[in-house]
Write a protein that holds these residues in place. Sequence first.
Motif, PDB file in Angstrom:
ATOM      1  N   ARG A   1     -35.136  17.321   7.938  1.00  0.00           N
ATOM      2  CA  ARG A   1     -33.681  17.169   7.919  1.00  0.00           C
ATOM      3  C   ARG A   1     -33.013  18.164   8.861  1.00  0.00           C
ATOM      4  O   ARG A   1     -32.088  17.805   9.615  1.00  0.00           O
ATOM      5  CB  ARG A   1     -33.160  17.370   6.494  1.00  0.00           C
ATOM      6  N   LEU A   2     -33.482  19.398   8.846  1.00  0.00           N
ATOM      7  CA  LEU A   2     -32.874  20.430   9.686  1.00  0.00           C
ATOM      8  C   LEU A   2     -33.172  20.210  11.169  1.00  0.00           C
ATOM      9  O   LEU A   2     -32.392  20.615  12.025  1.00  0.00           O
ATOM     10  CB  LEU A   2     -33.351  21.814   9.239  1.00  0.00           C
TER      11      LEU A   2
ATOM     12  N   ASP B   1     -33.161  17.244  12.565  1.00  0.00           N
ATOM     13  CA  ASP B   1     -32.110  16.300  12.949  1.00  0.00           C
ATOM     14  C   ASP B   1     -30.765  17.005  13.089  1.00  0.00           C
ATOM     15  O   ASP B   1     -29.992  16.720  14.022  1.00  0.00           O
ATOM     16  CB  ASP B   1     -32.009  15.178  11.919  1.00  0.00           C
ATOM     17  N   GLU B   2     -30.478  17.927  12.172  1.00  0.00           N
ATOM     18  CA  GLU B   2     -29.220  18.668  12.266  1.00  0.00           C
ATOM     19  C   GLU B   2     -29.192  19.521  13.533  1.00  0.00           C
ATOM     20  O   GLU B   2     -28.187  19.555  14.255  1.00  0.00           O
ATOM     21  CB  GLU B   2     -29.045  19.563  11.040  1.00  0.00           C
TER      22      GLU B   2
ATOM     23  N   HIS C   1     -26.557  19.813  17.045  1.00  0.00           N
ATOM     24  CA  HIS C   1     -25.963  21.060  17.524  1.00  0.00           C
ATOM     25  C   HIS C   1     -26.379  21.350  18.972  1.00  0.00           C
ATOM     26  O   HIS C   1     -25.548  21.762  19.794  1.00  0.00           O
ATOM     27  CB  HIS C   1     -26.393  22.222  16.635  1.00  0.00           C
TER      28      HIS C   1
ATOM     29  N   LEU D   1     -33.356  26.461   9.911  1.00  0.00           N
ATOM     30  CA  LEU D   1     -32.474  25.893  10.926  1.00  0.00           C
ATOM     31  C   LEU D   1     -32.546  26.696  12.204  1.00  0.00           C
ATOM     32  O   LEU D   1     -32.528  26.139  13.312  1.00  0.00           O
ATOM     33  CB  LEU D   1     -31.040  25.831  10.411  1.00  0.00           C
TER      34      LEU D   1
ATOM     35  N   VAL E   1     -23.240  28.091  12.694  1.00  0.00           N
ATOM     36  CA  VAL E   1     -23.827  27.230  11.657  1.00  0.00           C
ATOM     37  C   VAL E   1     -24.805  27.958  10.736  1.00  0.00           C
ATOM     38  O   VAL E   1     -25.270  27.381   9.753  1.00  0.00           O
ATOM     39  CB  VAL E   1     -24.549  26.021  12.310  1.00  0.00           C
TER      40      VAL E   1
END
Length: 354
Positions: free
Chosen positions: A38-39, A41-42, A46, A159, A261
Amino acid sequence: MAQFVDWDLAAATAGALGKSGPRVSYAEATEVVGDLRRLTDEAAGHVAEYTGLRAQVAHPPVRVVDRRDWAATNIAGLREVITPLVSRLSGDKQPGALTEAIGSRLTGVQAGTVLAYLSGRVLGQYEVFSADPGQLLLVAPNIVEVERKLAADPRDFRLWVCLHEVTHRTQFTAVPWMRAYFLGEVQAFVDASQGGEHLLERLRRGVATLSDAIKDPESRASVLDIVQTPGQRAVLDRLTALMTLLEGHAEFVMDGVGPEVIPSVERIRAGFNRRREAGNPLEKAIRRLLGVEVKMRQYAEGRKFVHGVVERVGMAGFNRIFSSPLTLPRLEELGDPDAWVARVHGPAGPLPTA
């Protein structure tokens, strides 16, 4: 065809000698894998927003791996690259019985020993040898181990790592010629050698040097001993400039995005820098021989260069660096951003945008 490395033995050795990961339950492991996916993709969102770079080619999803899988993937990649090179250098001559029976197996054990050591330290990698355009690997046990040692917030640290590694993926997928250029320089390094047989022997010595360093921290040998011809040094200069750019760009991006972030980014950066600089004498010797010490300098030097260029011409002006191999920085330009700007943008700098 000549067998330079017993790759199956290398994989078995890496698996047998690799350290076990930190203790986690099955539920924790499942959570870490899902979190990293998931991170990733995040982080991709960014990185794209910050750099203005967008993937131009399709790429597979991130692979979250353990230490054994990381080593196996890198062995498969090295096999894809090294086997054809050895075949060409040897003229497809079959090795002698002794070379086949001992030489390739010995090199396999040595290569596996090196990869076992690295498998316990690498957090992530964009691996370009085994597939086009490459694949993003995140080594879950190492990420968990380091975040625990730093007492870092898991979400923030994961992240932070993803920002760095996704930037590397972006460099190769937003710049479609990058992988072919890199592999072409590896080929050029081989072509610049003084005879194939001599290069193979130097490559064997280089692998042996790394393996011996893990057992003998007093070793003063260097893998750079295999670099002997002027042509090879010229190629190495170009590769050094490229890797310094790519590492520095990733550091610049993660430091640029991070404060927006990742709430605890300053604490993470400070702790991670201390970790990079620390290490017992054996680890320091191995880092030097493996080129990790050089890589650490590349982070700082490359980031300073990228910052200097962006400061002068903006992010869009910096991205001209990825226009072609001719716009990549030369080794001497890494310490002189003005020289690169003058060469690529002209003495007056970038043209104003409409």
